[in-house]
Design a protein around this motif. Structure first.
Motif, mmCIF file in Angstrom:
data_model
loop_
_atom_site.group_PDB
_atom_site.id
_atom_site.type_symbol
_atom_site.label_atom_id
_atom_site.label_comp_id
_atom_site.label_asym_id
_atom_site.label_seq_id
_atom_site.Cartn_x
_atom_site.Cartn_y
_atom_site.Cartn_z
ATOM 1 N N ALA A 298 61.209 99.456 31.209
ATOM 2 C CA ALA A 298 61.772 99.065 32.505
ATOM 3 C C ALA A 298 61.003 97.875 33.055
ATOM 4 O O ALA A 298 59.764 97.857 33.037
ATOM 5 C CB ALA A 298 61.716 100.233 33.470
ATOM 6 N N GLN A 299 61.746 96.891 33.544
ATOM 7 C CA GLN A 299 61.127 95.673 34.058
ATOM 8 C C GLN A 299 60.165 95.982 35.207
ATOM 9 O O GLN A 299 59.169 95.294 35.382
ATOM 10 C CB GLN A 299 62.212 94.705 34.523
ATOM 11 N N GLY A 300 60.414 97.045 35.948
ATOM 12 C CA GLY A 300 59.553 97.411 37.063
ATOM 13 C C GLY A 300 58.376 98.291 36.683
ATOM 14 O O GLY A 300 57.565 98.654 37.538
ATOM 15 N N ASP A 301 58.243 98.656 35.421
ATOM 16 C CA ASP A 301 57.146 99.518 34.958
ATOM 17 C C ASP A 301 55.982 98.633 34.511
ATOM 18 O O ASP A 301 55.758 98.412 33.324
ATOM 19 C CB ASP A 301 57.635 100.412 33.818
ATOM 20 N N HIS A 302 55.241 98.135 35.483
ATOM 21 C CA HIS A 302 54.185 97.162 35.213
ATOM 22 C C HIS A 302 53.051 97.725 34.368
ATOM 23 O O HIS A 302 52.478 97.016 33.546
ATOM 24 C CB HIS A 302 53.660 96.584 36.530
ATOM 25 N N ARG B 237 70.638 104.361 40.617
ATOM 26 C CA ARG B 237 70.397 102.916 40.607
ATOM 27 C C ARG B 237 70.527 102.381 39.189
ATOM 28 O O ARG B 237 70.584 103.139 38.229
ATOM 29 C CB ARG B 237 69.021 102.600 41.173
ATOM 30 N N MET B 238 70.547 101.091 39.114
ATOM 31 C CA MET B 238 70.570 100.413 37.826
ATOM 32 C C MET B 238 69.134 100.008 37.496
ATOM 33 O O MET B 238 68.426 99.468 38.349
ATOM 34 C CB MET B 238 71.463 99.171 37.881
ATOM 35 N N VAL B 239 68.706 100.281 36.268
ATOM 36 C CA VAL B 239 67.349 99.947 35.834
ATOM 37 C C VAL B 239 67.467 98.882 34.746
ATOM 38 O O VAL B 239 68.119 99.096 33.724
ATOM 39 C CB VAL B 239 66.603 101.188 35.286
ATOM 40 N N ARG B 240 66.821 97.765 34.998
ATOM 41 C CA ARG B 240 66.812 96.676 34.024
ATOM 42 C C ARG B 240 65.636 96.893 33.071
ATOM 43 O O ARG B 240 64.505 97.097 33.511
ATOM 44 C CB ARG B 240 66.676 95.347 34.753
ATOM 45 N N GLU B 241 65.932 96.862 31.765
ATOM 46 C CA GLU B 241 64.901 97.010 30.749
ATOM 47 C C GLU B 241 64.774 95.719 29.952
ATOM 48 O O GLU B 241 65.771 95.034 29.712
ATOM 49 C CB GLU B 241 65.234 98.147 29.780
#
Length: 185
Positions: free
Chosen positions: A140-144, A169-173
């Protein structure tokens, strides 16, 4: 630190892998995935799913242990065509020798102790032994934290992205790729 190790999972590990997945997703991914995805996870027979995964031909499932505790797990195998395809649907030349790290989780309370690195290195060795020459993983793009982990291992985004619908929600990977010649330092 107690003795830390990674070993292949066996069917008796399924319930513990399911527990780790549930607890880790609730602790670390609720904001990312949303409550609906976690409710579906809680309603799923995860132990049964993990039993099937461990027993599935070609899947490499490993558990990380510290002393008597199972603290994390990793699932790897040959990358299916839809996972390794370029954004336009074409396959790279090495599609048939690309491995997939499908899941790599360490319980947050056991983090920063080298377990994820041992899991990735062990899975990479298993993929190499199975003929893979490089690896991919979707993050996931938000999983820093996870993105940083893979980058430290030398894996980087290859420009391919996908979007998953979690119900809330939509999760961008982003797809990461890297060498399977990993060593622990």
């Amino acid at each position: 630190m107690s003795d830390a190790a990674v070993r292949p999972a066996d069917l008796s590990d399924a319930a513990e892998i399911a527990r780790i997945q549930r607890e880790t997703w609730h602790a670390a991914y609720e904001d990312l995935l949303g409550k609906q995805a976690l409710a579906q996870l809680d309603a799923t027979d995860l132990a049964g799913t993990w039993t099937e995964t461990i027993d599935y031909p070609g899947s490499l499932v490993y558990v990380a242990t510290e002393g008597e505790f199972t603290v994390g797990f990793c699932v790897a195998g040959r990358a299916p065509e839809d996972e390794v395809a370029q954004a336009d649907g074409s396959l790279p030349e090495d599609a048939d020798t690309t491995g997939l790290i499908a899941t790599l989780l360490v319980e947050p309370r056991w983090g920063r102790r080298g377990h994820a690195g041992r899991l990735l290195a062990t899975a990479a060795a298993g993929l190499r032994a199975d003929g893979a020459s490089r690896g991919i993983a979707w993050v996931a793009q938000g999983d820093h934290a996870t993105l940083g982990f893979y980058r430290r291992a030398g894996w980087n985004p290859d420009g391919t992205v996908r979007t998953l619908d979690t119900g809330d929600r939509m999760v961008r990977e982003v797809r990461l790729t890297g060498t399977l010649d990993l060593t622990l330092s």
